[in-house]
Write an enzyme that holds these catalytic residues in place. Sequence first.
Site: not given
Length: 341
Positions: A168, A241, A337
């Site tokens: 990520r 998420s 995130e």
Amino acid sequence: MSVSLQVQSGVSLKAFNTFGVDVRAQLFAEAHGDDDVRQALAYGAEHDLPVLVIGGGSNLLLTEDVQALVLRMASRGIRILKEDCGQGLVEAEAGEPWHPFVQSCLELGFSGLENLSLIPGTVGAAPMQNIGAYGVEIKDVFHSLTALDRQTGELREFSLEDCQFGYRDSIFKQQAHRWLILRVRFALSRSASLHLEYGPVRQRLDAMGIKQPTPVDVSRAICAIRREKLPDPAVLGNAGSFFKNPLVTAELSDAIKLRYPGLVGYPQADGQVKLAAGWLIEQAGWKGFREGDAGVHALQALVLVNHGQATGLELLSLARRIQADIAERFGVTLEMEPNLY
Ligand code: FAD
Ligand code: NAP
């Protein structure tokens, strides 16, 4: 360069972020091509306003009115640049919506992106956090991209190595706001090498009665799994998420496991263990929690949701409470995130 950019003021961003948070952009414009992008950057510089580039707004948490020119990438175009012995080089403009792009590649007979089906957002934002799902990340099929250096105004080509993709993560995330991604190229294949060993993919295919899956079958199975488990932003605001799965030492993972034998963790090649953040949050009792309109999804504790009128600050405050609780209970730091503005 002809002047075509339409700049509007005081535009609500509610429809432009999947949390559905209602804040305003001081100025707002859409870029349909490179000329629009250059005009927007020039406009921002002239008016001494930062330019915030967005795609589908599916990885954003907007906490207040945005004092910037918000530039939504809306450039379109998908083309096969090269094909040789069943290997294709496919290019897409930054504003192409991601999932339809995946479907187009499958329709063209190219595999490689099927595990990334149904991820919201745009092609241009996908390299930002090296989007990943069900054991595949875009780095696995990435070829190169063209970005505009906002510091110098020059175009730059990025190879796979240049992007510094991580979990990520990428150079584009690290050097926030420097690079504006214009188009991305993917190395795809006509002979499928499928990734089925992750989560419930194979079981789902079995349940569908498919023994020898094609890439299209895999895409369908993943869409079905995702639709069951993840809230549709059109119905319930969310940004997927909310926390990254934390990487911890094997010692910490073992220590947590002594107290919580059901701990879900995946050992990594470097000796660390990737813990399922959703599992930690669920164990701590947050699953389905709601305060006002800010909440934690009832089916997946990793997803924060906006039940209607939650503000970005309410969602952020809930996220911080969860972070503090997980740190206290498990000694694990959860990193957010979505990109915060
Ligand atoms: P935005 O949210 O608009 O922007 C994200 C960031 O990228 C911002 O910092 C923005 O400034 C920057 N940016 C956008 N476009 C450009 C550009 N052209 N050039 C430079 N910077 C740019 N993510 C995964 O990795 N895997 C998943 O499985 C996944 N599932 C999701 C499921 C749901 C229901 C939701 C809501 C989100 C999910 N996400 C997932 C997160 C998100 O969809 C991805 O990160 C997606 O790539 C974001 O794209 P976007 O166009 O919406 O970006
Ligand atoms: P899940 O299947 O319930 O699994 C929980 C977590 O365990 C996942 O986050 C995944 O990590 C990890 N995991 C599962 N099987 C694994 C394996 N065989 N090897 C290594 N790690 C494994 O997760 P989910 O929430 O339903 O999501 C399914 C997939 O879609 C995941 O890959 C997830 O990342 C992705 N997704 C991402 C977002 C987002 O916004 N970023 C939103 C929804 C779904 P990883 O996350 O590292 O894969």
